[in-house]
Scaffold this motif. Structure first.
Motif, mmCIF file in Angstrom:
data_model
loop_
_atom_site.group_PDB
_atom_site.id
_atom_site.type_symbol
_atom_site.label_atom_id
_atom_site.label_comp_id
_atom_site.label_asym_id
_atom_site.label_seq_id
_atom_site.Cartn_x
_atom_site.Cartn_y
_atom_site.Cartn_z
ATOM 1 N N LYS A 50 59.338 22.229 32.231
ATOM 2 C CA LYS A 50 59.291 21.615 30.902
ATOM 3 C C LYS A 50 57.852 21.208 30.554
ATOM 4 N N THR A 51 57.197 20.534 31.502
ATOM 5 C CA THR A 51 55.835 20.072 31.225
ATOM 6 C C THR A 51 54.862 21.249 31.111
ATOM 7 N N GLU A 52 55.113 22.324 31.864
ATOM 8 C CA GLU A 52 54.260 23.521 31.736
ATOM 9 C C GLU A 52 54.337 24.059 30.302
ATOM 10 N N HIS A 110 50.174 15.506 30.522
ATOM 11 C CA HIS A 110 50.883 15.064 31.730
ATOM 12 C C HIS A 110 52.115 14.322 31.270
ATOM 13 N N SER A 111 53.130 14.282 32.112
ATOM 14 C CA SER A 111 54.366 13.636 31.691
ATOM 15 C C SER A 111 54.149 12.145 31.486
ATOM 16 N N PRO A 112 54.682 11.631 30.386
ATOM 17 C CA PRO A 112 54.584 10.196 30.114
ATOM 18 C C PRO A 112 55.589 9.434 30.983
ATOM 19 N N LEU A 138 57.548 13.168 24.582
ATOM 20 C CA LEU A 138 58.453 12.153 25.123
ATOM 21 C C LEU A 138 59.134 12.673 26.380
ATOM 22 N N ASP A 139 59.415 11.774 27.304
ATOM 23 C CA ASP A 139 60.149 12.140 28.517
ATOM 24 C C ASP A 139 61.241 11.092 28.709
ATOM 25 N N LEU A 140 62.495 11.511 28.576
ATOM 26 C CA LEU A 140 63.613 10.563 28.626
ATOM 27 C C LEU A 140 64.200 10.408 30.021
ATOM 28 N N ILE A 179 60.388 16.813 23.505
ATOM 29 C CA ILE A 179 61.145 15.827 24.273
ATOM 30 C C ILE A 179 61.686 16.445 25.559
ATOM 31 N N GLU A 180 61.244 15.917 26.714
ATOM 32 C CA GLU A 180 61.821 16.376 27.987
ATOM 33 C C GLU A 180 63.124 15.605 28.240
ATOM 34 N N TRP A 181 64.113 16.252 28.821
ATOM 35 C CA TRP A 181 65.450 15.685 29.057
ATOM 36 C C TRP A 181 66.116 15.333 27.719
HETATM 37 MG MG LIG Z 1 58.044 17.166 33.203
#
Ligand SMILES: [Mg+2]
Ligand SMILES: Nc1ncnc2c1ncn2[C@@H]1O[C@H](COP(=O)(O)OP(=O)(O)OP(=O)(O)O)[C@@H](O)[C@H]1O
Length: 143
Positions: free
Chosen positions: A39-41, A57-59, A77-79, A105-107
């Motif tokens: 996801k972050t890639e 980078h992931s928050p 966003l990273d949930l 938005i991740e997750w």
């Molecule tokens: Mg990630």
């Protein structure tokens, strides 16, 4: 749904970069996929495609990262850490779902059943096929 098979982090980033170049104001990209799916890639490519500066980078400790300097601002966003319905509802996500920027938005599946409609949402699912292969399925309609 469209499907793309990625064979490397670079290929996953390239897909994100393409979306970043095409992104319109108001786009929300919802990423789903297990830990380490990529996801972050994908977000790294997205930021590059928008022309945003700054390292992606992931928050992890904040809910959101903002990347400026591009054609549109990107909110990331990273949930992952939001667990209960109450935490998710009170996290202030609403403002990100209706901005004139681009939000990824991740997750994201954590909010799908709490919100009946998210305007201009592109749903993306990443599945791990092997150490270096990923199946990326995504909405190809609209944005
Ligand atoms: Mg990630
Ligand atoms: N084809 C591929 N696409 C994306 N990442 C890949 C691929 N092949 C291997 N990888 C590796 O998988 C990992 C993906 O990490 P990434 O942080 O993007 O996952 P994530 O889905 O954001 O995980 P998390 O839920 O922990 O945030 C990286 O170490 C990357 O090098």
């Amino acid at each position: 749904m469209a499907t793309f098979i990625s064979h490397s982090p670079a290929e996953t980033q390239s897909l994100g970069e393409r979306w970043g170049r095409a992104a319109q104001s108001g786009l929300v990209i919802g990423l789903s996929g297990e830990l380490g799916a990529g996801k972050t890639e994908l977000v790294k490519g997205l930021a590059r495609g928008l022309g945003a500066t700054g390292r992606v980078h992931s928050p992890t400790f904040t809910l959101v990262n903002e990347y400026d300097g591009g054609r549109l601002r990107l909110f990331h966003l990273d949930l992952y850490r939001l667990e209960t319905r109450g935490q998710i509802l009170s996290a202030g996500l609403e403002e990100f779902l209706q901005r004139e920027d681009v939000t990824v938005i991740e997750w994201a599946e954590k909010i799908y059943d709490l919100r009946s409609t998210i305007y201009d949402l592109k749903k993306v699912q990443i599945e791990i096929l092997s150490e270096t292969e990923r199946r990326i399925s995504y909405d190809d309609s609209g944005a």
